[in-house]
Design a protein around this motif. Structure first.
Motif, PDB file in Angstrom:
ATOM      1  N   VAL A   1       0.832  -1.202   0.000  1.00 34.46           N
ATOM      2  CA  VAL A   1       0.000   0.000   0.000  1.00 34.46           C
ATOM      3  C   VAL A   1       0.866   1.251   0.000  1.00 34.46           C
ATOM      4  O   VAL A   1       0.616   2.219  -0.723  1.00 34.46           O
ATOM      5  N   GLU A   2       1.928   1.214   0.847  1.00 44.23           N
ATOM      6  CA  GLU A   2       2.820   2.379   0.879  1.00 44.23           C
ATOM      7  C   GLU A   2       3.521   2.583  -0.451  1.00 44.23           C
ATOM      8  O   GLU A   2       3.689   3.713  -0.910  1.00 44.23           O
TER       9      GLU A   2
ATOM     10  N   GLU B   1       4.047   5.636  -5.474  1.00 43.81           N
ATOM     11  CA  GLU B   1       3.916   5.713  -6.933  1.00 43.81           C
ATOM     12  C   GLU B   1       2.842   6.706  -7.342  1.00 43.81           C
ATOM     13  O   GLU B   1       3.006   7.466  -8.309  1.00 43.81           O
ATOM     14  N   ARG B   2       1.738   6.721  -6.591  1.00 47.39           N
ATOM     15  CA  ARG B   2       0.658   7.660  -6.924  1.00 47.39           C
ATOM     16  C   ARG B   2       1.116   9.106  -6.750  1.00 47.39           C
ATOM     17  O   ARG B   2       0.828   9.972  -7.582  1.00 47.39           O
ATOM     18  N   GLN B   3       1.853   9.337  -5.646  1.00 46.94           N
ATOM     19  CA  GLN B   3       2.353  10.688  -5.435  1.00 46.94           C
ATOM     20  C   GLN B   3       3.354  11.099  -6.520  1.00 46.94           C
ATOM     21  O   GLN B   3       3.383  12.252  -6.962  1.00 46.94           O
TER      22      GLN B   3
ATOM     23  N   GLU C   1       1.385  12.012  -9.545  1.00 43.54           N
ATOM     24  CA  GLU C   1       0.776  13.326  -9.379  1.00 43.54           C
ATOM     25  C   GLU C   1       1.799  14.435  -9.556  1.00 43.54           C
ATOM     26  O   GLU C   1       1.533  15.471 -10.157  1.00 43.54           O
ATOM     27  N   ARG C   2       3.050  14.198  -8.981  1.00 51.28           N
ATOM     28  CA  ARG C   2       4.090  15.211  -9.127  1.00 51.28           C
ATOM     29  C   ARG C   2       4.471  15.393 -10.595  1.00 51.28           C
ATOM     30  O   ARG C   2       4.631  16.520 -11.070  1.00 51.28           O
ATOM     31  N   GLN C   3       4.615  14.270 -11.308  1.00 51.23           N
ATOM     32  CA  GLN C   3       4.918  14.379 -12.729  1.00 51.23           C
ATOM     33  C   GLN C   3       3.795  15.085 -13.503  1.00 51.23           C
ATOM     34  O   GLN C   3       4.062  15.871 -14.419  1.00 51.23           O
ATOM     35  N   GLU C   4       2.539  14.816 -13.098  1.00 52.16           N
ATOM     36  CA  GLU C   4       1.405  15.480 -13.779  1.00 52.16           C
ATOM     37  C   GLU C   4       1.428  16.974 -13.533  1.00 52.16           C
ATOM     38  O   GLU C   4       1.171  17.774 -14.438  1.00 52.16           O
TER      39      GLU C   4
END
Length: 428
Positions: free
Chosen positions: A139-140, A145-147, A150-153
């Motif tokens: 989960v971590e 990876e999600r963060q 988001e940063r790349q987006e």
């Protein structure tokens, strides 16, 4: 015939082809005056109907209040006038982007709920700490990876926004350069225009104005000719009107003192004509001259209605006049007249209508004048003088020209060809 044309406001092409230019102009003026008169009558009738049908307006219970601005006037906002207003395309793009973001958010939320349910179902029976630890690490990792995504987006959006700003700046610079170039072109054009104007002005001042003087002299001469023609036309109209009055007085005196002129035979009864066009709907009691007739129909009309009046005979009714011809075409009449000198004329029975045509030879052309014979008299279409016979009409215009502008005076009648007469079928 003229009254019937003004009643129907229609003239057939065959009848129009038989008219001369002067008769066409007179007919056009008469028809235009009739149109103006009918229009005035219609306007007056509509005003009377509106006055009778006008009803008082009911007081409306609805009302509209306008939003007032700072100047106490009606506040008006026009989209696009304010500098901060966006264009229609930008507004549409923002709406589409907002809708896309909302839809993507809803789909992501549904996916998140679905994944959460799968995870709960998958690990609900797992009680071991090792597996729970692995699950937490997974989960971590997914959260990291999600963060990162988001940063790349965010970085991608920032780069796109910066690129868009650069494009806007480049477009502004391009527009400014275009404006400066256009101003330079206009300035050079204005300067060149002034230089060319000064050069042309100098050339015009240096050039001899003899051509302009000649044009002015020709214009004045043409103006004087037009005035002279107009004066001659008015004098001719006045003289013909006076002669018409004199002829009326002489006829009245002759009738009062019992002149020896033979009485005219009774007018033949009009034939029953059937008009097939429902749109014209002529008034009852007015007989329309047929514009398209066969040769047999024209012969029957001449024998029944014109022969009792001795049409085509000399004034003393002793024999057929030398200028009278039968049913011949315009080309045949011009062929006959071409053998004579200017001033030769003939009167022929029209091959298209129930009437006659006075054909005349000028110096350089031929003219054809329609003779109206529908009211028991004979008159040139557009003229005011009526004659009781064709011989009187010819005799009058042997001394008076048909038109002052053309000066068509009947000098010499054009007779028949040696091979035979062309009116034999009219008198048999």
């Amino acid at each position: 015939m003229l009254r019937q044309i003004l009643t129907d406001m229609f003239i057939s092409p065959e009848l129009l082809a038989e008219l001369s230019e002067e008769q066409k102009q007179v007919l056009f003026i008469k028809m235009r005056e009739e149109q103006v008169r009918r229009w005035k009558d219609r306007e007056a009738r509509l005003e009377k109907e509106d006055a009778t049908l006008t009803k008082p307006k009911k007081a409306s219970v609805k009302s509209v209040q306008w939003l007032a601005g700072m100047d106490s006037d009606v506040w008006v906002w026009v989209m696009g006038d304010h500098p901060a207003d966006q264009s229609y395309e930008q507004i549409c793009d923002d709406i589409l982007a907002q809708r896309a973001a909302c839809q993507a958010q809803r789909e992501a939320e549904e996916l998140r709920v679905k994944k959460e349910a799968e995870l709960v179902k998958r690990f609900s029976s797992v009680l071991m700490d090792s597996e729970l630890q692995l699950w937490k690490e997974e989960v971590e990792r997914q959260e990291v990876e999600r963060q990162e995504v988001e940063r790349q987006e965010v970085e991608r959006r920032a780069a796109a926004q910066e690129q868009s700003q650069q494009e806007v700046e480049i477009k502004k610079r391009e527009a400014e350069e275009r404006r400066r170039a256009e101003e330079e072109v206009r300035r050079v054009e204005q300067k060149r225009k002034q230089e060319i104007y000064m050069d042309l002005r100098e050339v015009r001042e240096e050039r001899d104005d003899q051509h302009w003087q000649d044009s002015l002299r020709k214009s004045k001469a043409a103006d004087l000719r037009r005035r002279s023609i107009a004066k001659q036309t008015r004098d001719d109209h006045r003289r013909q009107s006076v002669k018409a009055l004199e002829r009326g007085r002489v006829a009245a005196v002759t009738k009062a003192f019992g002149g020896d002129r033979p009485a005219l035979p009774p007018k033949p009864k009009p034939r029953n004509l059937t008009v097939t066009s429902d749109t014209l709907n002529p008034k009852q009691g007015v007989r329309r001259t047929l514009s398209t007739s066969s040769r047999e129909h024209i012969i029957r009309w001449f024998q029944e209605e014109q022969l009792p009046y001795r049409a085509g005979f000399q004034k003393d009714q002793s024999r057929i006049a030398s200028w009278f011809h039968g049913i011949i075409s315009r080309q045949e009449a011009e062929d006959l007249l071409s053998e004579g000198e200017p001033g030769h004329f003939l009167v022929r029975v029209s091959e298209r209508i129930l009437g006659y045509v006075l054909s005349y030879r000028c110096k350089e052309e031929f003219k054809h004048f329609l003779v109206d014979a529908t009211e028991g008299c004979y008159m040139l279409l557009g003229h005011q003088i009526k004659f009781t016979s064709l011989a009187e009409l010819v005799e009058f215009h042997e001394g008076e020209p048909i038109t002052m502008s053309g000066g068509e005076q009947l000098l010499q009648p054009c007779g028949q060809r040696p091979s035979g007469v062309d009116y034999a079928d009219l008198f048999t």
